[in-house]
Design an enzyme around this catalytic site. Structure first.
Site, PDB file in Angstrom:
ATOM      1  N   LYS A  98      29.937  44.114  73.094  1.00  0.00           N
ATOM      2  CA  LYS A  98      30.027  43.686  71.980  1.00  0.00           C
ATOM      3  C   LYS A  98      30.646  41.938  72.322  1.00  0.00           C
ATOM      4  O   LYS A  98      31.969  42.245  72.730  1.00  0.00           O
ATOM      5  CB  LYS A  98      29.981  43.072  70.517  1.00  0.00           C
ATOM      6  CG  LYS A  98      29.444  44.074  69.696  1.00  0.00           C
ATOM      7  CD  LYS A  98      28.349  43.405  69.689  1.00  0.00           C
ATOM      8  CE  LYS A  98      26.474  44.406  69.010  1.00  0.00           C
ATOM      9  NZ  LYS A  98      25.270  43.372  69.058  1.00  0.00           N
TER      10      LYS A  98
ATOM     11  N   SER B  96      25.664  50.632  72.443  1.00  0.00           N
ATOM     12  CA  SER B  96      26.676  49.415  72.207  1.00  0.00           C
ATOM     13  C   SER B  96      28.070  49.309  71.473  1.00  0.00           C
ATOM     14  O   SER B  96      27.462  50.099  71.072  1.00  0.00           O
ATOM     15  CB  SER B  96      24.587  48.504  71.426  1.00  0.00           C
ATOM     16  OG  SER B  96      26.436  47.281  70.878  1.00  0.00           O
TER      17      SER B  96
ATOM     18  N   GLU C 123      23.276  39.032  76.179  1.00  0.00           N
ATOM     19  CA  GLU C 123      22.316  39.221  74.883  1.00  0.00           C
ATOM     20  C   GLU C 123      22.419  37.845  73.801  1.00  0.00           C
ATOM     21  O   GLU C 123      23.682  38.162  73.612  1.00  0.00           O
ATOM     22  CB  GLU C 123      22.159  40.258  74.511  1.00  0.00           C
ATOM     23  CG  GLU C 123      20.897  40.794  72.991  1.00  0.00           C
ATOM     24  CD  GLU C 123      21.002  42.290  72.252  1.00  0.00           C
ATOM     25  OE1 GLU C 123      21.841  43.373  73.636  1.00  0.00           O
ATOM     26  OE2 GLU C 123      20.878  42.870  71.948  1.00  0.00           O
TER      27      GLU C 123
ATOM     28  N   LYS D  57      13.327  45.026  68.308  1.00  0.00           N
ATOM     29  CA  LYS D  57      13.444  45.273  67.117  1.00  0.00           C
ATOM     30  C   LYS D  57      12.591  45.667  65.985  1.00  0.00           C
ATOM     31  O   LYS D  57      12.205  45.206  66.152  1.00  0.00           O
ATOM     32  CB  LYS D  57      14.793  44.919  66.112  1.00  0.00           C
ATOM     33  CG  LYS D  57      16.712  45.530  67.128  1.00  0.00           C
ATOM     34  CD  LYS D  57      17.091  44.629  67.150  1.00  0.00           C
ATOM     35  CE  LYS D  57      18.503  45.073  67.376  1.00  0.00           C
ATOM     36  NZ  LYS D  57      19.377  43.120  67.137  1.00  0.00           N
TER      37      LYS D  57
ATOM     38  N   GLY E  17      19.365  48.902  68.945  1.00  0.00           N
ATOM     39  CA  GLY E  17      19.164  48.719  67.527  1.00  0.00           C
ATOM     40  C   GLY E  17      19.880  48.349  66.387  1.00  0.00           C
ATOM     41  O   GLY E  17      20.420  47.529  66.999  1.00  0.00           O
TER      42      GLY E  17
ATOM     43  N   LYS F 125      26.725  48.003  76.452  1.00  0.00           N
ATOM     44  CA  LYS F 125      26.735  47.070  75.917  1.00  0.00           C
ATOM     45  C   LYS F 125      28.122  46.878  75.539  1.00  0.00           C
ATOM     46  O   LYS F 125      28.046  47.271  74.506  1.00  0.00           O
ATOM     47  CB  LYS F 125      25.991  46.684  75.476  1.00  0.00           C
ATOM     48  CG  LYS F 125      25.322  45.529  74.786  1.00  0.00           C
ATOM     49  CD  LYS F 125      24.250  46.068  73.869  1.00  0.00           C
ATOM     50  CE  LYS F 125      24.126  45.547  71.908  1.00  0.00           C
ATOM     51  NZ  LYS F 125      23.029  45.145  71.456  1.00  0.00           N
TER      52      LYS F 125
ATOM     53  N   ASP G 177      27.267  41.303  74.827  1.00  0.00           N
ATOM     54  CA  ASP G 177      25.731  41.031  73.542  1.00  0.00           C
ATOM     55  C   ASP G 177      27.074  40.274  72.511  1.00  0.00           C
ATOM     56  O   ASP G 177      27.972  40.238  71.917  1.00  0.00           O
ATOM     57  CB  ASP G 177      25.450  42.198  72.232  1.00  0.00           C
ATOM     58  CG  ASP G 177      24.262  41.679  71.527  1.00  0.00           C
ATOM     59  OD1 ASP G 177      23.982  40.601  70.936  1.00  0.00           O
ATOM     60  OD2 ASP G 177      23.579  42.484  70.738  1.00  0.00           O
TER      61      ASP G 177
ATOM     62  N   ASP H   3      17.325  38.606  70.969  1.00  0.00           N
ATOM     63  CA  ASP H   3      17.041  39.451  70.464  1.00  0.00           C
ATOM     64  C   ASP H   3      16.925  38.261  68.762  1.00  0.00           C
ATOM     65  O   ASP H   3      15.909  38.132  68.169  1.00  0.00           O
ATOM     66  CB  ASP H   3      18.747  40.340  70.253  1.00  0.00           C
ATOM     67  CG  ASP H   3      19.066  41.052  68.695  1.00  0.00           C
ATOM     68  OD1 ASP H   3      17.876  41.015  68.100  1.00  0.00           O
ATOM     69  OD2 ASP H   3      20.308  42.127  68.707  1.00  0.00           O
TER      70      ASP H   3
HETATM   71  O1  OSB Z   1      22.870  42.859  67.757  1.00  0.00           O
HETATM   72  O2  OSB Z   1      22.431  44.169  68.372  1.00  0.00           O
HETATM   73  C1  OSB Z   1      22.702  43.893  67.361  1.00  0.00           C
HETATM   74  C2  OSB Z   1      23.894  46.143  64.486  1.00  0.00           C
HETATM   75  C3  OSB Z   1      23.863  45.379  64.379  1.00  0.00           C
HETATM   76  C4  OSB Z   1      23.083  43.859  64.492  1.00  0.00           C
HETATM   77  C5  OSB Z   1      22.441  43.623  65.587  1.00  0.00           C
HETATM   78  C6  OSB Z   1      23.027  44.605  66.823  1.00  0.00           C
HETATM   79  C7  OSB Z   1      23.727  45.977  66.315  1.00  0.00           C
HETATM   80  C8  OSB Z   1      24.208  46.680  67.628  1.00  0.00           C
HETATM   81  C9  OSB Z   1      23.651  48.452  67.579  1.00  0.00           C
HETATM   82  O3  OSB Z   1      23.557  45.751  68.905  1.00  0.00           O
HETATM   83  C10 OSB Z   1      22.477  49.169  68.218  1.00  0.00           C
HETATM   84  C11 OSB Z   1      23.092  50.388  67.461  1.00  0.00           C
HETATM   85  O4  OSB Z   1      23.854  51.266  67.829  1.00  0.00           O
HETATM   86  O5  OSB Z   1      22.805  50.365  67.095  1.00  0.00           O
HETATM   87 MG    MG Z   2      21.577  41.591  69.319  1.00  0.00          MG
END
Ligand code: OSB
Ligand code: MG
Length: 372
Positions: free
Chosen positions: A163, A135, A213, A262, A290, A161, A188, A238
């Site tokens: 953001k 991510s 996402e 998660k 994550g 992925k 995401d 999510d």
């Molecule tokens: O939305 O998946 C998410 C990190 C913090 C809060 C929300 C998210 C995330 C990530 C990071 O996308 C995923 C990771 O590398 O741990």
């Molecule tokens: Mg997410």
């Protein structure tokens, strides 16, 4: 299992690189860890609540007193045999799933150690290796993002992925696809859009994404079904999926075609397994999300990812992407083919480096069971 004590700690760990989502940027993590001592073993759990109430209403300052004043006292008074017993024990407390998960997972962790079994087997996993994605947060410039993608692809990660948010989406995806026409790519949004933007979201279809996402509100499932009917790209939920009932509702009304599980968001391994099973019954794949975890949470995510319906690459990636030094040994390493090999050792297969945990600790409280 005779639980003698519960210890809460806050540790502070600077990130190797800042992480930015549609709700903000962070440079360092404050992580709540819990450990329980029982019959000569120590089980660890990580609370994924953030530094701020942005991803969810829960954050470290709600999780700490919830664990200290409600969940840990309930656990210390109860007769607990397994991690499985925790969700019923904690049911009286409404919500606070991240707090519950930290403690429940510490019990599973201790149980695996006591039974001298790998945690992944105890959870019902079958996979001997898991496939990893990354991510990648919003960067200072598109060039910086392309550079990061290049690094992660070279490291072998099997899904990228990124953001997105209004102003950092279609323009960015055009650049990525111009350079890499065929990589497995997803986005995401962390709830950055509304249904008024459906025409704009439809433009994402041109980029052949694996998924989008959480495009809409965190507390909304029905309108995701409306959106899913209007776009081709698969929606993955999510934030909206707090428990197995929500997963079932989302799948029955067609609000998503993929679910991000998660373990912290849903209250622990027991509920995560239920969501896994609900999705499997609908023939819908799940993957492991994550939350920028330390090695403790990372090891638990790996164990969860061995369940059969974790069919898509997870946000489960190497320790070194986040930390100069992780608090487990060995650190999580991802092979050049983008996989993590699952250990056969009892417990998680990763040892907690208590010396380092101690060094990073800024706050600590221990609760003892009453001795009869
Ligand atoms: O939305 O998946 C998410 C990190 C913090 C809060 C929300 C998210 C995330 C990530 C990071 O996308 C995923 C990771 O590398 O741990
Ligand atoms: Mg997410």
């Amino acid at each position: 299992m005779k639980i003698e004590s519960v210890t809460l700690r806050e540790i502070q760990m600077p990130l190797v690189h800042f992480f930015e989502t549609s709700f903000g940027r962070i440079y360092s993590r404050c992580i709540l860890l819990v450990s329980i001592d029982a019959e000569g073993v120590r089980g660890w759990g990580e609370c994924v609540a953030g530094e701020d109430p942005y991803y969810s209403p829960e954050w470290i300052e709600t999780a700490w007193p919830t664990i200290r004043d409600y969940l840990a006292p309930a656990l210390l008074k109860a007769e607990v045999h397994s991690g499985r017993d925790c969700s019923a024990l904690f049911a009286r407390v409404r919500g606070h799933r991240m707090a519950k998960a930290a403690l429940e997972n510490a019990v599973w962790d201790a149980e695996a150690r006591l039974k001298r079994q790998p945690l992944w087997k105890l959870l019902g996993g079958t996979r001997r290796e898991i496939v990893c994605g990354v991510s990648i947060g919003i960067q200072d410039s598109p060039e910086q993002l392309l550079q990061k993608i290049e690094t992660e692809l070279a490291a072998g990660y099997r899904r990228i992925k990124v953001k997105v948010k209004p102003g950092w989406d279609v323009n960015i995806l055009e650049k990525i696809r111009a350079r890499w026409a065929d990589i497995v790519l997803s986005v995401d949004a962390n709830s950055a859009y509304t249904l008024d933007e459906v025409e704009h979201l439809r433009e994402f279809d041109a980029f052949r994404l694996l998924m989008i996402e959480q495009p809409l509100w965190d507390d909304e499932i029905y309108l995701h079904a409306r959106l899913q009917r209007s776009i081709e790209t698969a929606i993955c939920l999510d934030e909206s999926i707090h428990h197995a009932r929500a997963a079932n509702f989302a799948l029955e009304i067609g609000a998503c075609r993929i679910i991000n599980v998660k373990v912290g968001r849903v209250g622990g391994f027991t509920e995560a397994k239920k969501i896994h099973d609900v999705a499997l019954a609908h023939d819908v794949p799940v993957w492991c999300g994550g939350m920028l975890e330390s090695g403790v949470g990372r090891a638990h995510n790996i164990a969860l990812s061995t369940l059969e319906n974790f069919r898509l690459p997870g946000d489960v990636s190497a320790s070194k992407r986040y930390w100069k030094e992780d608090i487990i040994e060995p650190e999580v390493e991802v092979r050049s083919d983008g996989t993590i090999t699952i250990s056969d050792e009892a417990g998680t297969g990763y040892r907690v480096r208590e010396d380092l945990v101690e060094k990073f600790t800024v706050r600590k409280e221990t609760l003892l069971a009453e001795t009869a």
